[in-house]
Scaffold this active site. Structure first.
Site, PDB file in Angstrom:
ATOM      1  N   ASP A  73       1.013  -1.270  -0.003  1.00  0.00           N
ATOM      2  CA  ASP A  73       0.067  -0.022  -0.062  1.00  0.00           C
ATOM      3  C   ASP A  73       0.878   1.073  -0.126  1.00  0.00           C
ATOM      4  O   ASP A  73       1.362   1.640   1.118  1.00  0.00           O
ATOM      5  CB  ASP A  73      -0.875  -0.071   1.206  1.00  0.00           C
ATOM      6  CG  ASP A  73      -1.710   1.260   1.191  1.00  0.00           C
ATOM      7  OD1 ASP A  73      -1.610   2.201   0.454  1.00  0.00           O
ATOM      8  OD2 ASP A  73      -2.803   1.270   1.988  1.00  0.00           O
ATOM      9  N   SER A 163      -3.324  11.490 -17.712  1.00  0.00           N
ATOM     10  CA  SER A 163      -4.494  11.427 -18.252  1.00  0.00           C
ATOM     11  C   SER A 163      -4.769  12.558 -18.906  1.00  0.00           C
ATOM     12  O   SER A 163      -4.269  13.673 -18.683  1.00  0.00           O
ATOM     13  CB  SER A 163      -5.365  10.949 -17.166  1.00  0.00           C
ATOM     14  OG  SER A 163      -6.806  11.275 -17.826  1.00  0.00           O
ATOM     15  N   TYR A 176      -9.648  14.317  -9.518  1.00  0.00           N
ATOM     16  CA  TYR A 176      -8.726  13.470 -10.461  1.00  0.00           C
ATOM     17  C   TYR A 176      -7.929  14.209 -11.449  1.00  0.00           C
ATOM     18  O   TYR A 176      -6.803  14.291 -11.543  1.00  0.00           O
ATOM     19  CB  TYR A 176      -9.533  12.482 -11.164  1.00  0.00           C
ATOM     20  CG  TYR A 176      -8.797  11.621 -11.922  1.00  0.00           C
ATOM     21  CD1 TYR A 176      -8.072  10.491 -11.562  1.00  0.00           C
ATOM     22  CD2 TYR A 176      -8.833  11.604 -13.242  1.00  0.00           C
ATOM     23  CE1 TYR A 176      -7.299   9.750 -12.335  1.00  0.00           C
ATOM     24  CE2 TYR A 176      -8.290  10.732 -14.286  1.00  0.00           C
ATOM     25  CZ  TYR A 176      -7.341   9.824 -13.623  1.00  0.00           C
ATOM     26  OH  TYR A 176      -6.712   9.080 -14.322  1.00  0.00           O
ATOM     27  N   LYS A 180      -3.859  15.203 -11.715  1.00  0.00           N
ATOM     28  CA  LYS A 180      -3.011  14.485 -13.133  1.00  0.00           C
ATOM     29  C   LYS A 180      -2.439  15.924 -13.537  1.00  0.00           C
ATOM     30  O   LYS A 180      -1.198  15.779 -14.066  1.00  0.00           O
ATOM     31  CB  LYS A 180      -3.978  13.988 -13.946  1.00  0.00           C
ATOM     32  CG  LYS A 180      -4.550  12.548 -13.717  1.00  0.00           C
ATOM     33  CD  LYS A 180      -3.102  11.640 -13.533  1.00  0.00           C
ATOM     34  CE  LYS A 180      -4.029  10.136 -13.150  1.00  0.00           C
ATOM     35  NZ  LYS A 180      -2.611   9.224 -12.980  1.00  0.00           N
TER      36      LYS A 180
END
Length: 257
Positions: A73, A163, A176, A180
């Site tokens: 993790d 992305s 998100y 990115k």
């Protein structure tokens, strides 16, 4: 230790859609340290190997190229350092670092609909930005920093999996997208800083896969960057050139022509 002269790749998020395809496509070309949290990639590894059911004692070629799986993790303290130490202990080097692990939670009603977005800030930036930063810094401190000539000879580099959301606005993807975008800028700054000791850094920014672009094409983009001489770029994969985030960036295929 490394098997022959094959390049050693450390990839995070190895059990995800892209990580699994990368491992299955390139485990005979790279020595791969596959970092995953839950599932393991469906490839020969120290945890899994292939057997010919008609001749169980017969050697199977796939087993000559086993991936080394590490469960971690990466958001927990000390885990990135443990993975780096394991990779260097097993192979003695890392030629390609692929920061692929990512966290995404969508907020289709926007960031002001309750506290969901506020609660998701840390998970997005911890995994999508903090972990690539930590891997890059630790590998540099423990291996790359004083190996400039070898780094250049081996064409060592980092590929961050970003992305198209890092440069375009899509509903519900605020956190998100912001993470990115931060990863894109982190990539450019790392490329500038690491040039001193000969390690390149780039990012790929694919559109949705496998819905709009085949996952195999995204995996191939990582390999193309690994063998290239580019640094400091963010390269779209499966997107129109004018959707990339600056004039230098373009579709990877076009950039190499």
């Amino acid at each position: 230790m490394s098997t022959g002269e094959r390049r050693v790749c450390l990839i995070t998020g190895a059990s995800g859609t892209l990580g699994d395809v990368f491992c299955r496509s390139y485990y005979t070309e790279y020595d791969i340290v596959a970092v995953c949290r839950t599932r393991t990639p469906a490839v020969p590894s120290q945890l899994e190997w292939f057997v010919d059911p008609l001749d169980p004692e017969k050697a199977v070629p796939e087993n000559n190229s086993r991936i080394f799986v590490v469960r971690a993790d990466l958001t927990q303290p000390g885990e990135v350092e443990r993975v780096v130490d394991l990779a260097l202990a097993r192979y003695g080097k890392v030629d390609l670092l692929v920061n692929n692990a990512a966290h995404i939670r969508l907020h289709p009603r926007g960031i002001v609909d309750g506290d969901g977005a506020l609660e998701q800030f840390e998970p997005h930036f911890a995994l999508n930005v903090g972990v690539p930063l930590r891997f890059s810094a630790r590998l540099a401190q423990r291996f790359w920093l004083h190996a400039g000539p070898e780094n250049r000879a081996r064409n060592r580099n980092i590929v961050n999996v970003s992305s198209i959301s890092g440069s375009e606005v899509y509903p519900g993807q605020t956190l998100y997208s912001a993470s990115k975008a931060a990863l894109n800028q982190l990539t450019r700054n790392i490329a500038d800083e690491f040039a001193e000791f000969g390690v390149r850094a780039n990012a790929i920014a694919p559109t949705s896969f496998p819905a709009l672009v085949p996952t195999e094409q995204v995996a191939q983009a990582i390999v193309e960057l690994d063998i290239s001489t580019f640094t400091g770029g963010v390269f779209g994969v499966g997107v129109e050139p004018d959707a990339a985030d600056n004039g230098r960036d373009a579709q990877l295929a076009e950039a190499e022509h």
